[in-house]
Design a protein around this motif. Structure first.
Motif, mmCIF file in Angstrom:
data_model
loop_
_atom_site.group_PDB
_atom_site.id
_atom_site.type_symbol
_atom_site.label_atom_id
_atom_site.label_comp_id
_atom_site.label_asym_id
_atom_site.label_seq_id
_atom_site.Cartn_x
_atom_site.Cartn_y
_atom_site.Cartn_z
ATOM 1 N N SER A 140 0.863 -1.164 0.000
ATOM 2 C CA SER A 140 0.000 0.000 0.000
ATOM 3 C C SER A 140 0.901 1.215 0.000
ATOM 4 C CB SER A 140 -0.875 0.013 1.256
ATOM 5 O OG SER A 140 -0.073 -0.031 2.388
ATOM 6 N N HIS A 141 0.552 2.217 -0.785
ATOM 7 C CA HIS A 141 1.446 3.355 -0.969
ATOM 8 C C HIS A 141 1.357 4.315 0.192
ATOM 9 C CE1 HIS A 141 2.440 2.394 -5.091
ATOM 10 N NE2 HIS A 141 1.221 1.962 -5.165
ATOM 11 N N GLY A 142 2.429 5.083 0.349
ATOM 12 C CA GLY A 142 2.387 6.156 1.305
ATOM 13 C C GLY A 142 3.511 7.115 1.043
ATOM 14 N N ALA A 171 12.290 -1.951 -7.200
ATOM 15 C CA ALA A 171 12.089 -1.622 -5.787
ATOM 16 C C ALA A 171 12.331 -0.143 -5.522
ATOM 17 C CB ALA A 171 13.014 -2.467 -4.911
ATOM 18 N N ILE A 172 13.331 0.432 -6.176
ATOM 19 C CA ILE A 172 13.585 1.868 -6.023
ATOM 20 C C ILE A 172 12.396 2.665 -6.551
ATOM 21 C CG2 ILE A 172 14.993 3.782 -6.863
ATOM 22 C CD1 ILE A 172 17.420 1.946 -6.657
ATOM 23 N N GLN A 173 11.812 2.210 -7.664
ATOM 24 C CA GLN A 173 10.661 2.916 -8.208
ATOM 25 C C GLN A 173 9.475 2.863 -7.253
ATOM 26 O OE1 GLN A 173 10.753 4.813 -10.976
ATOM 27 N NE2 GLN A 173 8.816 5.530 -10.112
ATOM 28 N N ARG A 174 9.290 1.737 -6.571
ATOM 29 C CA ARG A 174 8.190 1.643 -5.603
ATOM 30 C C ARG A 174 8.381 2.647 -4.476
ATOM 31 N NH1 ARG A 174 8.448 -3.990 -6.894
ATOM 32 N NH2 ARG A 174 9.865 -4.453 -5.176
ATOM 33 N N VAL A 175 9.634 2.821 -4.046
ATOM 34 C CA VAL A 175 9.910 3.817 -3.005
ATOM 35 C C VAL A 175 9.580 5.218 -3.500
ATOM 36 C CG1 VAL A 175 11.767 4.922 -1.694
ATOM 37 C CG2 VAL A 175 11.634 2.431 -1.802
ATOM 38 N N LEU A 176 9.955 5.529 -4.738
ATOM 39 C CA LEU A 176 9.637 6.836 -5.309
ATOM 40 C C LEU A 176 8.126 7.042 -5.420
ATOM 41 C CD1 LEU A 176 12.290 7.269 -8.140
ATOM 42 C CD2 LEU A 176 12.132 8.549 -6.008
ATOM 43 N N ASP A 177 7.412 5.989 -5.808
ATOM 44 C CA ASP A 177 5.953 6.080 -5.902
ATOM 45 C C ASP A 177 5.339 6.468 -4.555
ATOM 46 O OD1 ASP A 177 6.121 5.316 -8.523
ATOM 47 O OD2 ASP A 177 5.471 3.256 -8.184
ATOM 48 N N ILE A 178 5.809 5.809 -3.507
ATOM 49 C CA ILE A 178 5.278 6.076 -2.164
ATOM 50 C C ILE A 178 5.537 7.519 -1.772
ATOM 51 C CG2 ILE A 178 5.577 5.524 0.284
ATOM 52 C CD1 ILE A 178 6.172 2.637 -0.592
ATOM 53 N N ILE A 179 6.744 7.992 -2.031
ATOM 54 C CA ILE A 179 7.105 9.364 -1.663
ATOM 55 C C ILE A 179 6.235 10.374 -2.393
ATOM 56 C CG2 ILE A 179 8.926 11.099 -1.848
ATOM 57 C CD1 ILE A 179 10.950 8.851 -1.283
ATOM 58 N N PHE A 180 6.062 10.187 -3.686
ATOM 59 C CA PHE A 180 5.321 11.182 -4.454
ATOM 60 C C PHE A 180 3.823 11.123 -4.202
ATOM 61 C CE2 PHE A 180 9.265 12.110 -6.323
ATOM 62 C CZ PHE A 180 9.145 13.375 -6.865
ATOM 63 N N LEU A 181 3.286 9.959 -3.926
ATOM 64 C CA LEU A 181 1.878 9.897 -3.544
ATOM 65 C C LEU A 181 1.663 10.590 -2.212
ATOM 66 C CD1 LEU A 181 0.931 6.293 -4.682
ATOM 67 C CD2 LEU A 181 0.103 8.444 -5.630
ATOM 68 N N ALA A 195 -5.726 9.089 -5.907
ATOM 69 C CA ALA A 195 -4.890 8.181 -6.685
ATOM 70 C C ALA A 195 -4.850 6.774 -6.137
ATOM 71 C CB ALA A 195 -3.470 8.736 -6.779
ATOM 72 N N THR A 196 -4.800 6.629 -4.830
ATOM 73 C CA THR A 196 -4.580 5.302 -4.268
ATOM 74 C C THR A 196 -5.842 4.468 -4.213
ATOM 75 O OG1 THR A 196 -4.936 6.166 -2.055
ATOM 76 C CG2 THR A 196 -2.678 6.100 -2.870
ATOM 77 N N THR A 197 -7.011 5.055 -4.438
ATOM 78 C CA THR A 197 -8.243 4.303 -4.262
ATOM 79 C C THR A 197 -8.473 3.264 -5.335
ATOM 80 O OG1 THR A 197 -9.493 5.975 -5.470
ATOM 81 C CG2 THR A 197 -9.332 6.238 -3.086
#
Length: 500
Positions: free
Chosen positions: A16-18, A116-126, A383-385
């Motif tokens: 789940s993003h954050g 994995a780095i991209q997932r971290v970036l996704d979380i940060i920007f969301l 976005a996350t819904t």
């Protein structure tokens, strides 16, 4: 700690993003990033936002960026409990010593880390775009006494009056890492949870990852990133006394990588950064069965930066002692300067990997980003819904699991008693205790206080079959435990009350 597990294997799932929001970056990101949570096309939008931020447009390297942004770096290094920044000149002098050539690692990024780095970036920007709906990036830190904060208050500069900077919780580098990132961005982008504890090793901590025994701040999804920061000396367990240091470190790291596969009940395995005080060969990449679920392992050596500032601090403190004609009766410990050096080493190299390797490799040319400078994109605040989960979340594999100690789920003696009370059938000579000599609870656990101590725990009407019982213990050098041994008997009582 005791763990009763009904499973010896778990599956992977989706995160789940954050992340979090900075007013100073909002306009830039809104102008240059279409925050689409579906990861298929998200990497170019995230990197586009990064590359188009004004201070990155003409920057050719991380060293140039670091030098150009040295004043914001200095200000972001201010401790939250130093309101007048009395440590400013001292901090500035340390930064001057740690030039980019000292901070930079030869190799941190490779293509296998990209997902994995991209997932971290996704979380940060969301998080930046919609902080109310998206939690911050959650980082768990594993380590021993140094990472816990032992000696982090020692410095050649005086601590502000009544400051908490003398408390290991608030002067250890994990706390200062969180403070630095959030100060620099201007918003609470990350949450760092320090799970380090003196007297532990990777072997002790990996069951926490496998069985999701996390502090409340990391629940329910678990950490997005794990910083593994045990020193080399922590990697030599007592049962491998003839093992070389290099072999011990490699074995510990392999154990960690295997455990990380199951470290999150909901999501891909976390990104793992191994921090080391010695230079070791990088572990060979494991063959991936499925690209989206493979764990990632980055390795970062902080020894050069820490050694440089520690020598400087030792010289300063020796001069102070000579001026005061005071005897130097002990070695200079790791110290506050060393903890700041670790923070800057992490920041420098992670930023370098993200900005000047990951984003450039994800897109063929920087000109692509420059061509989109004036593009205005609508930000989807929900976005996350609509995220499509690749995996289902799993329940805990344990019917009972607890761990004592300051970073455990039962950090105090009273909480240990509460955990055990429903199951104690007999107890002679075992007692829950904690060490309060430092002013806070540490080394809490169940302790034998007399010879031939015995405790019997009984669990009835178990809902599932138990395949494994995992008992963790800390070896003590205290004279009262010299040559002590423990025996564990497990008795299975069948439906007809027969035993085996």
């Amino acid at each position: 700690g005791i763990i009763y597990s009904s499973k010896n294997e778990q599956k992977n799932h989706v995160d789940s993003h954050g992340s979090q929001h900075s007013p100073s970056l909002r306009a830039t990101i809104a102008d240059h990033a279409d925050v689409d949570p579906r990861r298929k096309n998200h990497h170019d939008k995230v990197c586009s936002a990064l590359r188009n931020m004004s201070f990155l447009e003409e920057t050719k390297s991380m060293s140039t960026l670091w030098i150009d942004r040295i004043l914001p770096i200095l200000m972001a290094s201010k401790h939250p409990d130093d309101p007048h920044y009395s440590h400013k000149e001292w901090t500035k002098s340390l930064l001057a010593e740690l030039t980019p050539s000292v901070l930079q690692q030869e190799k941190l990024y490779d293509d296998s880390n990209a997902d994995a780095i991209q997932r971290v970036l996704d979380i940060i920007f969301l998080r930046i775009e919609n902080p109310l709906s998206n939690p911050p990036l959650k980082i768990a830190v594993l380590g021993g006494s140094i990472t816990e904060g032992n000696g982090c208050e020692v410095a050649s500069v005086q601590l502000p009056k009544n400051s908490v900077m003398g408390n290991p919780t608030y002067c250890a580098w994990p706390y200062r890492l969180e403070s630095f990132v959030n100060n620099f961005i201007g918003s609470n982008i990350i949450k760092v949870v320090n799970m380090a504890e003196e007297g532990t090793s990777t072997t002790v901590k990996t069951p926490l990852l496998k069985y999701w025994m996390y502090p409340t701040e990391l629940l329910p999804e678990g950490p997005d990133v794990i910083l593994h920061a045990y020193e080399a000396r922590d990697a030599l367990p007592f049962e491998h006394e003839n093992e070389s240091l290099v072999d011990a470190l490699q074995r510990e790291r392999r154990t960690l990588v295997e455990s990380v596969q199951f470290a999150r009940p909901c999501g891909h395995p976390p990104l793992v950064l191994h921090l080391s005080d010695v230079t070791l060969p990088i572990l060979p990449a494991k063959k991936k069965k499925k690209k989206s679920s493979a764990s990632v392992f980055l390795s970062l050596d902080y020894s050069k930066a820490v050694t440089k500032v520690s020598i400087l601090e030792e010289q300063r403190m020796q001069q102070q002692q000579q001026q005061q004609q005071a005897p130097r009766d002990q070695d200079i410990p790791f110290g506050m300067a060393g903890h700041l050096a670790i923070v800057w080493t992490i920041i420098y190299n992670i930023a370098n990997a993200l900005l000047f390797h990951h984003c450039r490799q994800q897109d063929s040319a920087i000109s692509y980003f420059n061509n989109h400078k004036n593009r205005i994109m609508d930000v989807n605040t929900n976005a996350t819904t609509n995220m499509e989960d690749d995996f289902k979340c799993q329940d805990s594999p344990c019917i009972l699991a607890w761990l004592s100690g300051p970073t455990g789920t039962a950090p105090r003696a009273q909480q240990i008693n509460i955990q055990l009370a429903p199951y104690v059938k007999e107890n002679t000579g075992w007692r829950a205790e904690t060490d309060m000599t430092t002013g806070w609870s540490r080394k809490a656990g169940l302790v034998a206080v007399e010879k031939n101590a015995k405790i019997v725990l009984e669990h009835r009407a178990l809902p599932v079959s138990i395949r494994m019982v995992h008992i963790m213990a800390v070896k003590s050098y205290s004279p009262k435990f010299l040559n002590s041994v423990a025996r564990f008997d497990v008795t299975v009582i069948g439906p007809d009350e027969s035993s085996s």
